[in-house]
Design a protein around this motif. Structure first.
Motif, PDB file in Angstrom:
ATOM      1  N   ASN A 297       0.826  -1.204   0.000  1.00  0.00           N
ATOM      2  CA  ASN A 297       0.000   0.000   0.000  1.00  0.00           C
ATOM      3  C   ASN A 297       0.861   1.255   0.000  1.00  0.00           C
ATOM      4  O   ASN A 297       0.565   2.232  -0.705  1.00  0.00           O
ATOM      5  N   ILE A 298       1.948   1.212   0.791  1.00  0.00           N
ATOM      6  CA  ILE A 298       2.868   2.363   0.817  1.00  0.00           C
ATOM      7  C   ILE A 298       3.489   2.588  -0.552  1.00  0.00           C
ATOM      8  O   ILE A 298       3.545   3.721  -1.067  1.00  0.00           O
ATOM      9  N   GLU A 299       3.964   1.503  -1.181  1.00  0.00           N
ATOM     10  CA  GLU A 299       4.591   1.618  -2.498  1.00  0.00           C
ATOM     11  C   GLU A 299       3.579   2.076  -3.544  1.00  0.00           C
ATOM     12  O   GLU A 299       3.899   2.859  -4.452  1.00  0.00           O
ATOM     13  N   LYS A 302       3.061   5.746  -3.248  1.00  0.00           N
ATOM     14  CA  LYS A 302       4.203   6.474  -3.818  1.00  0.00           C
ATOM     15  C   LYS A 302       4.115   6.516  -5.340  1.00  0.00           C
ATOM     16  O   LYS A 302       4.327   7.569  -5.963  1.00  0.00           O
ATOM     17  N   SER A 303       3.811   5.370  -5.941  1.00  0.00           N
ATOM     18  CA  SER A 303       3.725   5.311  -7.406  1.00  0.00           C
ATOM     19  C   SER A 303       2.596   6.191  -7.924  1.00  0.00           C
ATOM     20  O   SER A 303       2.721   6.857  -8.957  1.00  0.00           O
ATOM     21  N   ILE A 308       0.753  11.044 -10.796  1.00  0.00           N
ATOM     22  CA  ILE A 308      -0.007  12.300 -10.864  1.00  0.00           C
ATOM     23  C   ILE A 308       0.922  13.466 -11.202  1.00  0.00           C
ATOM     24  O   ILE A 308       0.593  14.337 -12.032  1.00  0.00           O
ATOM     25  N   GLU A 309       2.094  13.488 -10.572  1.00  0.00           N
ATOM     26  CA  GLU A 309       3.060  14.559 -10.843  1.00  0.00           C
ATOM     27  C   GLU A 309       3.523  14.520 -12.295  1.00  0.00           C
ATOM     28  O   GLU A 309       3.653  15.565 -12.965  1.00  0.00           O
ATOM     29  N   GLN A 310       3.750  13.307 -12.795  1.00  0.00           N
ATOM     30  CA  GLN A 310       4.214  13.191 -14.186  1.00  0.00           C
ATOM     31  C   GLN A 310       3.121  13.595 -15.170  1.00  0.00           C
ATOM     32  O   GLN A 310       3.395  14.225 -16.208  1.00  0.00           O
ATOM     33  N   PHE A 344       3.154   0.015 -11.771  1.00  0.00           N
ATOM     34  CA  PHE A 344       1.784  -0.415 -11.506  1.00  0.00           C
ATOM     35  C   PHE A 344       1.571  -1.882 -11.884  1.00  0.00           C
ATOM     36  O   PHE A 344       0.884  -2.639 -11.183  1.00  0.00           O
ATOM     37  N   VAL A 345       2.165  -2.299 -13.011  1.00  0.00           N
ATOM     38  CA  VAL A 345       2.056  -3.693 -13.435  1.00  0.00           C
ATOM     39  C   VAL A 345       2.686  -4.617 -12.398  1.00  0.00           C
ATOM     40  O   VAL A 345       2.141  -5.669 -12.035  1.00  0.00           O
ATOM     41  N   SER A 346       3.871  -4.219 -11.917  1.00  0.00           N
ATOM     42  CA  SER A 346       4.559  -5.015 -10.903  1.00  0.00           C
ATOM     43  C   SER A 346       3.737  -5.086  -9.617  1.00  0.00           C
ATOM     44  O   SER A 346       3.633  -6.145  -8.976  1.00  0.00           O
TER      45      SER A 346
END
Length: 392
Positions: A297-299, A302-303, A308-310, A344-346
């Motif tokens: 959930n933490i990772e 972060k992703s 969103i920033e990108q 996201f796939v990972s």
């Protein structure tokens, strides 16, 4: 530790080896033959006797038999020292009352270790004798049951409610006490022998005989002793009345009823332990999955933040491209978005694995619940069955 050890041997070199091996460990007195050994035994009442087998005059077997026939010395543990290595020699030594058997040549460490065990064994015997009054009282209660069948059914009920080997062995010995049989029982639990004795400690030679005859036939007669084997329990009757055909036959017919019940009890205890272990494994697996989900959930957060920033950066670049004559290079932004998509796939792959783990845990949980329900139903049937039995 042992205060006094008596060494009986006709070989002066053996006495020298014993003296050197036990120097500083205990006090030693020496006898050159059986007659002198018996005289010193009666005079000093040593804690342990080391006894050679082949000696001029009285053999070690004769000396040991004489020691065990005397009420004042019969409790002294005897360890045979011999160059004979056959099991038949050990069996003969046990038959005349020896508690242990060590082959020559021996080293100091082995001799000291064996003496420590025998000394603890004698201390245990002395302690257990203080409980004879309690055992006699239990025997009197058992004697009020009329006939063997009533006592068998009493034991069935008692063993069902026993939740450890200590209480199970107490009920077991209470059954045999009215028969005036001195018995040793070993429960073969998860590959390990758990030994108990009725009137004294379990000496090393008794343990060795039970272990070596575990895979033997159902009944094994050793002199005046008999071993009765079941997969999960073995019984050593130390004073089997082999010369009394009627009693001998009665006890051989009676013992299997008790051992069958005890065998099933040990199997049930092993299954219960397996259920507890399975429950512990499920708890551990759930804790591990919770940790994985927390980390995931933490990772994931972060992703998502990076994504969103990108997207915002890409949106700004596109707007800038629309206001300028020279088009902006969007390759870098698209490459960053592609890397984020890979994350996201990972993450989805990791979540799929966690889902698989949860499925495995759920199957284990269902299996455990099924086993517990089966045991509960069996317990209910068992309880109802025994409630209809009248103990005479």
């Amino acid at each position: 530790m042992a205060k006094l050890v008596l060494a009986i041997d006709d070989d002066k070199y053996v006495h020298h080896i014993i003296e050197e091996s036990l120097a500083g460990f205990c006090k030693i007195i020496h006898a050159k033959d059986g007659d002198e050994g018996l005289r010193l035994t009666n005079k000093y009442n040593p804690d342990i006797i080391l006894l050679d087998i082949e000696m001029p005059g009285m053999s070690g077997y004769d000396v040991c038999k004489t020691i065990k026939q005397s009420e004042s010395t019969q409790d002294i543990p005897v360890m045979f020292l011999s160059s004979k290595i056959e099991l038949s020699d050990r069996v003969k030594g046990y038959s005349v009352g020896a508690s242990d058997y060590i082959t020559k040549p021996f080293n100091a460490e082995e001799l000291i270790a064996r003496i420590k065990v025998l000394y603890e064994y004698r201390q245990q015997c002395a302690k257990l004798k203080l409980d004879i009054a309690k055992a006699n009282k239990t025997a009197e209660i058992a004697m009020t049951e009329s006939g063997d069948m009533g006592r068998i059914m009493r034991y069935v009920g008692q063993s069902y409610h026993a939740n450890n080997f200590q209480s199970l062995s107490e009920h077991f010995f209470a059954f045999f006490a009215p028969l005036n049989l001195d018995v040793v029982v070993v429960f073969w639990y998860q590959g390990t022998g758990v030994f108990y004795s009725q009137q004294s400690g379990v000496c090393p030679l008794e343990q060795e005989l039970l272990e070596q005859h575990r895979q033997a036939q159902r009944f094994v007669d050793i002199g005046s002793s008999t071993i009765i084997n079941y997969p999960k329990v073995s019984l050593l009757i130390k004073n089997m009345p082999v010369d009394n055909d009627a009693l001998y036959g009665r006890y051989k017919d009676l013992s299997p009823h008790i051992l069958e019940v005890t065998n099933e009890k040990v199997i049930t205890m092993e299954r219960s332990e397996s259920s507890y272990e399975q429950a512990a494994q499920i708890s551990t697996a759930l804790q591990d999955i919770v940790k994985q989900l927390t980390t995931q959930n933490i990772e994931q957060n972060k992703s998502t933040k990076v994504f969103i920033e990108q997207l915002h950066e890409l949106d700004c670049a596109i707007k800038l491209q629309q206001t300028q004559a020279n088009p902006a290079d969007l390759t870098l932004y698209i490459s960053q978005l592609d890397q984020t998509m890979q994350l996201f796939v990972s993450a989805n792959s990791d979540l799929a694995f966690i889902k698989y783990q949860l499925k495995q845990v759920a199957e284990s949980r269902n299996e455990l619940i099924s086993n517990l329900r089966t045991k509960a139903e069996a317990a209910k049937v068992n309880t109802n069955h025994h409630s209809d039995i009248e103990l005479f």
